[in-house]
Write an enzyme that holds these catalytic residues in place. Sequence first.
Site, PDB file in Angstrom:
ATOM      1  N   THR A   1      35.989  42.625   7.602  1.00  0.00           N
ATOM      2  CA  THR A   1      34.841  41.759   7.898  1.00  0.00           C
ATOM      3  C   THR A   1      34.287  41.209   6.579  1.00  0.00           C
ATOM      4  O   THR A   1      34.014  41.962   5.653  1.00  0.00           O
ATOM      5  CB  THR A   1      33.732  42.561   8.617  1.00  0.00           C
TER       6      THR A   1
ATOM      7  N   ASP B   1      34.498  35.229   3.898  1.00  0.00           N
ATOM      8  CA  ASP B   1      33.256  34.797   3.225  1.00  0.00           C
ATOM      9  C   ASP B   1      33.367  35.013   1.719  1.00  0.00           C
ATOM     10  O   ASP B   1      32.931  34.172   0.928  1.00  0.00           O
ATOM     11  CB  ASP B   1      32.060  35.575   3.787  1.00  0.00           C
TER      12      ASP B   1
ATOM     13  N   ASN C   1      41.168  34.899  -4.172  1.00  0.00           N
ATOM     14  CA  ASN C   1      42.030  35.886  -3.504  1.00  0.00           C
ATOM     15  C   ASN C   1      41.737  37.291  -4.009  1.00  0.00           C
ATOM     16  O   ASN C   1      41.702  38.255  -3.242  1.00  0.00           O
ATOM     17  CB  ASN C   1      43.514  35.572  -3.772  1.00  0.00           C
TER      18      ASN C   1
ATOM     19  N   ALA D   1      24.863  34.097   4.848  1.00  0.00           N
ATOM     20  CA  ALA D   1      24.286  35.134   3.982  1.00  0.00           C
ATOM     21  C   ALA D   1      25.380  35.853   3.204  1.00  0.00           C
ATOM     22  O   ALA D   1      25.231  36.127   2.007  1.00  0.00           O
ATOM     23  CB  ALA D   1      23.491  36.121   4.829  1.00  0.00           C
TER      24      ALA D   1
ATOM     25  N   GLY E   1      48.111  35.016   1.923  1.00  0.00           N
ATOM     26  CA  GLY E   1      47.545  34.208   0.841  1.00  0.00           C
ATOM     27  C   GLY E   1      46.978  32.902   1.363  1.00  0.00           C
ATOM     28  O   GLY E   1      46.583  32.803   2.526  1.00  0.00           O
TER      29      GLY E   1
HETATM   30  O1  RIB Z   1      32.412  36.515   8.478  1.00  0.00           O
HETATM   31  C1  RIB Z   1      31.909  37.783   8.823  1.00  0.00           C
HETATM   32  C2  RIB Z   1      30.610  37.629   9.531  1.00  0.00           C
HETATM   33  O2  RIB Z   1      30.831  36.982  10.739  1.00  0.00           O
HETATM   34  C3  RIB Z   1      29.944  38.937   9.873  1.00  0.00           C
HETATM   35  O3  RIB Z   1      29.133  39.446   8.853  1.00  0.00           O
HETATM   36  C4  RIB Z   1      29.180  38.613  11.127  1.00  0.00           C
HETATM   37  O4  RIB Z   1      27.834  38.407  10.884  1.00  0.00           O
HETATM   38  C5  RIB Z   1      29.843  37.357  11.680  1.00  0.00           C
HETATM   39  O5  RIB Z   1      28.986  36.333  11.791  1.00  0.00           O
END
Ligand code: RIB
Length: 292
Positions: free
Chosen positions: A238, A242, A266, A42, A215
Amino acid sequence: MAKICVIGSSSMDLVVTSSRRPGAGETVLGESFKTVPGGKGANQAVAAARLGAEVYMIGRVGEDTFGTDILNNFEANGVNTQNVKPVTHLESGTAHIILAEGDNSIVVVEAANREVTPAYVDEAVDVIRNADIVLIQQEIPEETVVHVSALCAKFGTPLLLNPAPARMISQEVIDNASYITPNEHEAEILFQGVSPAESLRQYPNKLFITEGSKGVRYFDGEQEVLVPTYQVKAVDTTGAGDTFNAAFAVALAEGKPLQDSIRFANRAASLSVTKFGAQGGMPTRAEVEESL
Ligand code: RIB
């Protein structure tokens, strides 16, 4: 507009901040608690949509309030949810996060994400066939990753595998993927007994090891290249990985050269850590371009 298909987890992040994390058997008093949308799949879908891509998510949620919130969040960010179907017998996935001492620790409960099965993915096979690139991670069953990699190879759709969280992957998956983006810890598990330099040489322009604030390192066929990241004051890391993966996929799907794609990713990832929550700091296209 780049067409991106993300196959992966959708979860609710339950985030506690604390001055330090407890040891085994210990209780500490925390400072705050928040519930925010997360899940690696997500997060990558939302990041790619904010960067201007047309994003199709293939995932699952529970038939519960978290599931409703997750779906609403996808829609608020312009992610297509036609293939995010509720599961009746399992709750929505959750991630239990402690933010302490400048870093996070996470326990993920997959729940409904376990139902992102090969058969479920097959119901959306045309999305994979028609995508410019497919993004996948490892908070869903391993057999689904294997299956998707074979589908991508069959259709000629580039596959970006973000092997997080870490687990062994087969040679078949490595061969089928176009891009693989482990962090240093994940790379050690993927290529056991092989030094990072050797594994990079083995997979030129395919393996990209993300090294946090240093990096991203890869081998361009002639030499090892480190594309440095941007230094910022981090509030919450966090979702930085992603954001990197989503932005990298968007740039590649748009046909940007490799180094420019990494620089773009980056920059997006460095902006993402300046706010709280996995998705809180994910930048828009304009924000990345203004700051590049
Ligand atoms: O990559 C970060 C995510 O990893 C968080 O949002 C959490 O849901 C974990 O799964």
